[in-house]
Motif scaffolding. Structure first.
Motif, mmCIF file in Angstrom:
data_model
loop_
_atom_site.group_PDB
_atom_site.id
_atom_site.type_symbol
_atom_site.label_atom_id
_atom_site.label_comp_id
_atom_site.label_asym_id
_atom_site.label_seq_id
_atom_site.Cartn_x
_atom_site.Cartn_y
_atom_site.Cartn_z
ATOM 1 N N SER A 49 0.838 -1.206 0.000
ATOM 2 C CA SER A 49 0.000 0.000 0.000
ATOM 3 C C SER A 49 0.868 1.249 0.000
ATOM 4 C CB SER A 49 -0.925 0.025 1.220
ATOM 5 O OG SER A 49 -1.848 -1.015 1.167
ATOM 6 N N SER A 50 1.933 1.221 0.761
ATOM 7 C CA SER A 50 2.854 2.349 0.821
ATOM 8 C C SER A 50 3.505 2.597 -0.544
ATOM 9 C CB SER A 50 3.924 2.090 1.875
ATOM 10 O OG SER A 50 4.915 3.072 1.847
ATOM 11 N N ALA A 51 3.901 1.541 -1.223
ATOM 12 C CA ALA A 51 4.507 1.669 -2.547
ATOM 13 C C ALA A 51 3.497 2.235 -3.550
ATOM 14 C CB ALA A 51 5.033 0.320 -3.022
ATOM 15 N N LEU A 52 2.250 1.783 -3.457
ATOM 16 C CA LEU A 52 1.207 2.279 -4.345
ATOM 17 C C LEU A 52 0.948 3.769 -4.101
ATOM 18 C CD1 LEU A 52 -0.936 1.581 -6.480
ATOM 19 C CD2 LEU A 52 -2.482 1.064 -4.599
ATOM 20 N N ILE A 53 0.910 4.161 -2.845
ATOM 21 C CA ILE A 53 0.708 5.575 -2.500
ATOM 22 C C ILE A 53 1.877 6.416 -2.997
ATOM 23 C CG2 ILE A 53 0.603 7.189 -0.557
ATOM 24 C CD1 ILE A 53 -1.074 5.036 0.910
ATOM 25 N N GLN A 54 3.083 5.886 -2.842
ATOM 26 C CA GLN A 54 4.270 6.602 -3.300
ATOM 27 C C GLN A 54 4.243 6.788 -4.822
ATOM 28 O OE1 GLN A 54 7.937 4.634 -2.219
ATOM 29 N NE2 GLN A 54 8.822 6.592 -1.599
ATOM 30 N N ASP A 55 3.840 5.768 -5.562
ATOM 31 C CA ASP A 55 3.715 5.875 -7.016
ATOM 32 C C ASP A 55 2.638 6.901 -7.394
ATOM 33 O OD1 ASP A 55 5.681 3.991 -7.396
ATOM 34 O OD2 ASP A 55 4.276 2.325 -7.762
ATOM 35 N N SER A 56 1.535 6.878 -6.666
ATOM 36 C CA SER A 56 0.459 7.830 -6.924
ATOM 37 C C SER A 56 0.918 9.261 -6.667
ATOM 38 C CB SER A 56 -0.760 7.523 -6.058
ATOM 39 O OG SER A 56 -1.312 6.280 -6.394
ATOM 40 N N HIS A 63 2.565 14.574 -8.745
ATOM 41 C CA HIS A 63 3.537 15.662 -8.916
ATOM 42 C C HIS A 63 3.850 15.881 -10.398
ATOM 43 C CE1 HIS A 63 4.137 16.431 -4.740
ATOM 44 N NE2 HIS A 63 4.615 15.223 -4.477
ATOM 45 N N ARG A 64 3.969 14.792 -11.157
ATOM 46 C CA ARG A 64 4.231 14.906 -12.579
ATOM 47 C C ARG A 64 3.059 15.590 -13.285
ATOM 48 N NH1 ARG A 64 2.792 13.097 -17.013
ATOM 49 N NH2 ARG A 64 1.395 11.516 -16.232
ATOM 50 N N LEU A 65 1.848 15.196 -12.923
ATOM 51 C CA LEU A 65 0.653 15.791 -13.510
ATOM 52 C C LEU A 65 0.537 17.267 -13.119
ATOM 53 C CD1 LEU A 65 -1.926 15.353 -15.144
ATOM 54 C CD2 LEU A 65 -3.036 14.620 -13.038
ATOM 55 N N GLN A 66 0.861 17.592 -11.886
ATOM 56 C CA GLN A 66 0.824 18.981 -11.429
ATOM 57 C C GLN A 66 1.787 19.844 -12.231
ATOM 58 O OE1 GLN A 66 -1.230 20.286 -9.042
ATOM 59 N NE2 GLN A 66 -0.426 22.293 -9.557
#
Length: 168
Positions: free
Chosen positions: A26-33, A38-41
């Motif tokens: 879950s932590s890895a998924l949140i980190q990817d999100s 940030h990239r989208l921003q």
């Protein structure tokens, strides 16, 4: 199960290990999100900044037409009416190969709409004054019509108006 309440050897506690592995994934998924966010921003910031010249031009146009109330109180233009013109300009199908070309087309469209909107609302006396001020452009337009050349009067008019408003 939690790590704080685990009994005995925690390496042999299957439920705790599964819970920790699930938390890790879950932590890895949140980190990817977050990375994607940030990239989208950054992409949205770049796209927004590309349209900044259009926004600046539109704000100058709005304040120029609101200054017409200094000539006569009847020449009051609301922000709501200007925003409707702006929305119409944005909704016009101005296809272009680049963002810069699209912005230029949108700006030209907005200038034309604002020009026509203001001209419709001017009193007859003021219309004659505007015609007198732009008689060189009127002569140019007539010459274009007689010779069959393409007339770019709107561009010339706004070029002169832009210099008068500090855009030149």
């Amino acid at each position: 199960l939690t790590l704080a309440t685990a009994q005995g050897n925690i390496l042999e506690n299957k439920g705790l290990i599964d819970s920790l592995n699930q938390t890790k994934s879950s932590s890895a998924l949140i980190q990817d999100s977050l990375r994607e966010s940030h990239r989208l921003q950054a992409s949205l910031d770049q796209e927004r900044d590309a349209y900044l010249p259009l926004a600046e031009s539109a704000s100058k146009m709005y304040f120029v037409i609101t200054d017409l109330s200094r000539i006569n109180n009847m020449y009051r233009f609301s922000l709501a009416s200007f925003l409707r013109l702006f929305q119409r300009a944005l909704q016009s199908k101005k296809e272009a190969e680049t963002t810069e070309a699209r912005i230029a087309a949108l700006e030209a469209s907005l200038k034309t709409m604002v020009y026509e909107y203001v001209c419709r609302s001017l009193f007859k006396v003021r219309t004659h004054t505007c015609i007198h001020c732009s008689q060189g452009l009127v002569i140019y337009r007539i010459r274009c019509l007689l010779t069959g050349r393409t007339c770019v009067c709107h561009r010339n008019w706004w070029h002169l108006g832009g210099q008068a408003c500090g855009k030149g």
